[in-house]
Design a protein around this motif. Structure first.
Motif, short mmCIF file in Angstrom:
data_model
loop_
_atom_site.label_atom_id
_atom_site.label_comp_id
_atom_site.label_asym_id
_atom_site.label_seq_id
_atom_site.Cartn_x
_atom_site.Cartn_y
_atom_site.Cartn_z
N LYS A 190 0.86 -1.18 0.00
CA LYS A 190 0.00 0.00 0.00
C LYS A 190 0.90 1.24 0.00
CE LYS A 190 -0.80 0.44 5.04
NZ LYS A 190 -1.86 0.49 6.08
N PRO A 191 0.36 2.41 -0.36
CA PRO A 191 1.19 3.62 -0.47
C PRO A 191 1.86 4.01 0.83
CG PRO A 191 -0.91 3.93 -1.59
CD PRO A 191 -1.03 2.65 -0.82
N GLU A 192 3.00 4.67 0.71
CA GLU A 192 3.78 5.13 1.87
C GLU A 192 2.94 5.94 2.83
OE1 GLU A 192 5.46 8.60 3.83
OE2 GLU A 192 4.46 8.63 1.88
N SER A 193 2.06 6.80 2.30
CA SER A 193 1.29 7.72 3.15
C SER A 193 0.24 7.02 4.00
CB SER A 193 0.62 8.79 2.28
OG SER A 193 -0.23 8.19 1.32
N ASN A 194 -0.02 5.74 3.75
CA ASN A 194 -1.08 5.02 4.44
C ASN A 194 -0.61 4.24 5.66
OD1 ASN A 194 -2.73 6.05 2.50
ND2 ASN A 194 -3.16 4.11 1.48
N TYR A 195 0.61 4.51 6.11
CA TYR A 195 1.12 3.89 7.33
C TYR A 195 1.12 4.90 8.47
CZ TYR A 195 2.91 0.02 4.44
OH TYR A 195 3.02 -1.05 3.59
N LEU A 196 1.31 4.40 9.68
CA LEU A 196 1.43 5.28 10.85
C LEU A 196 2.61 6.24 10.68
CD1 LEU A 196 0.91 2.60 13.64
CD2 LEU A 196 -0.71 4.41 13.02
N PHE A 268 19.25 7.26 -4.39
CA PHE A 268 18.25 6.79 -3.45
C PHE A 268 17.00 6.32 -4.20
CE2 PHE A 268 20.10 10.07 -0.40
CZ PHE A 268 20.69 9.13 0.42
N LEU A 269 16.39 5.28 -3.70
CA LEU A 269 15.08 4.87 -4.19
C LEU A 269 14.25 4.48 -2.98
CD1 LEU A 269 13.02 4.18 -6.33
CD2 LEU A 269 14.07 1.92 -6.56
N SER A 270 13.41 5.41 -2.54
CA SER A 270 12.56 5.17 -1.38
C SER A 270 11.48 6.24 -1.33
CB SER A 270 13.38 5.22 -0.08
OG SER A 270 12.53 5.27 1.05
N PRO A 271 10.20 5.87 -1.37
CA PRO A 271 9.15 6.87 -1.22
C PRO A 271 9.17 7.54 0.15
CG PRO A 271 8.22 4.66 -1.06
CD PRO A 271 9.66 4.50 -1.49
N PHE A 272 9.75 6.86 1.13
CA PHE A 272 9.83 7.44 2.47
C PHE A 272 10.87 8.57 2.50
CE2 PHE A 272 8.42 3.05 2.89
CZ PHE A 272 7.26 3.21 3.62
N ILE A 273 12.00 8.36 1.85
CA ILE A 273 12.99 9.43 1.76
C ILE A 273 12.40 10.63 1.02
CG2 ILE A 273 15.20 10.11 0.73
CD1 ILE A 273 16.25 7.34 1.31
N ARG A 274 11.70 10.38 -0.08
CA ARG A 274 11.08 11.49 -0.84
C ARG A 274 10.10 12.26 0.03
NH1 ARG A 274 10.66 7.61 -5.02
NH2 ARG A 274 8.42 7.37 -4.60
N ALA A 275 9.26 11.52 0.77
CA ALA A 275 8.22 12.18 1.56
C ALA A 275 8.78 12.97 2.73
CB ALA A 275 7.22 11.14 2.07
N TRP A 276 9.92 12.55 3.30
CA TRP A 276 10.47 13.19 4.50
C TRP A 276 11.69 14.06 4.18
CZ3 TRP A 276 8.37 12.99 9.41
CH2 TRP A 276 7.26 12.15 9.55
#
Length: 336
Positions: A190-196, A268-276
């Motif tokens: 599921k998308p990165e934004s849908n986690y805690l 880098f390849l990580s949606p979490f790095i991009r988001a933060w």
């Protein structure tokens, strides 16, 4: 005896077997995957020869050009490192391959098996000799380099109190030396934004510190808790950290033809790095990172025989967080 601490609740395959028994669609998918794997095995069988059977097809795709650097041992700048009790527990396991469950895995460039220990606990096992390095010029094309990075990634997440990566260790497995990681039943992605928020921030920080180049959506998923539906409180599990800890580039490791790009540069390849990227992190996520000293991190990585440039890159990223209390999305290594 099971000594997996907070991971005890996922140390069996009940959820997986319930899913298989109750979902016709899932069983059809498994059958398709098994058929595809069989066809792939038959196709690749002609590439195998002699006592290198089972690994030649991987090695052929991983060859560097003549003169490429191999793995360079670290210089010994840091003190000894004592692995955690969880890592030592995984390291001590005597594993055997579960053929039925291994045949359910999706085809992979690397050799991947599901194994059991004497207590029946499941582990993902990846042998050194079936690693695939692609044309990354920032990664030594030497057996075991992905495995030590998987363990190094686990250690970094553990050092920053981010329990997102299952316990991982180097093992002498059923097909030779490799890495083993506690098997965790997972839901679909599921998308990165849908986690805690805490889970997202911990994963972003961990991916940044290790320099993750393979944090695609297939390499982080919700833990399967018996209910296959997504939920906002899903426990985020991150894995497949082998393509991490970039070293100084070596164009001769690439497979590009004359006049073309010599290999794949690190990014880098990580949606979490991009988001933060540049974001304000929760203080409870920053505190253990602030407490992590360069010597402690350096010893954890040097103990695994990562090269100096890979260690220096990780320490530069740690220093960036110490200075700025955030991360950035611009890829760099110690050589830049």
């Amino acid at each position: 005896m099971n000594n997996l601490g907070p991971w005890n609740q996922v140390a069996d395959d009940v959820a997986l077997r319930l899913t298989r028994a109750t979902s016709t669609a899932a069983q059809q998918y498994v059958d398709w995957q098994r058929e595809f794997s069989d066809r792939l095995s038959r196709t690749s069988r002609g590439l195998l020869e002699g006592d290198r059977a089972g690994s030649a097809s991987f090695e052929e795709r991983s060859l560097s050009r003549l003169g490429a650097r191999g793995a360079i041992p670290p210089s010994g700048r840091f003190g000894p490192y004592t692995p955690s009790a969880l890592e030592l527990h995984v390291r001590s396991r005597r594993l055997s391959i579960d053929d039925e469950l291994s045949n359910m895995l999706r085809p992979s460039a690397n050799g991947v098996f599901i194994t059991r220990d004497p207590d029946g606990v499941l582990y993902i096992y990846k042998p050194f000799h079936q690693e695939y390095y692609g044309d990354q010029n920032w990664l030594p094309h030497v057996d075991g380099q992905l495995a030590i990075r998987e363990v190094a990634g686990y250690r970094v997440f553990e050092l920053i109190d981010a329990p997102r990566v299952p316990p991982t260790a180097l093992v002498d497995g059923p097909r030779g030396p490799g890495m083993a990681q506690l098997y965790v039943p997972l839901k679909r992605s599921k998308p990165e934004s849908n986690y805690l928020e805490t889970h997202r921030a911990q994963t972003a920080m961990g991916h940044f510190l290790v320099g993750n180049a393979d944090g695609n959506e297939g390499n982080h998923r919700p833990r399967h808790n018996g209910n296959p539906a997504h939920h906002p409180d899903d426990d985020l599990v991150a894995y497949d950290l082998g393509y991490s800890f970039p070293e100084s580039r070596d164009p001769l490791r690439g497979t590009g033809e004359e006049g073309e790009e010599d290999g794949t540069e690190f990014s880098f390849l990580s949606p979490f790095i991009r988001a933060w990227d540049g974001a304000t992190f929760p203080q409870h996520v920053l505190d253990p990172v602030d407490a992590l000293t360069p010597d402690r991190m350096g010893s954890a990585l040097e103990d695994l025989k990562l090269g100096d440039s890979a260690i220096d890159g990780a320490l530069e990223r740690l220093a960036y967080v110490h200075r700025n209390h955030t991360i950035h999305g611009d890829s760099f290594t110690a050589s830049q």
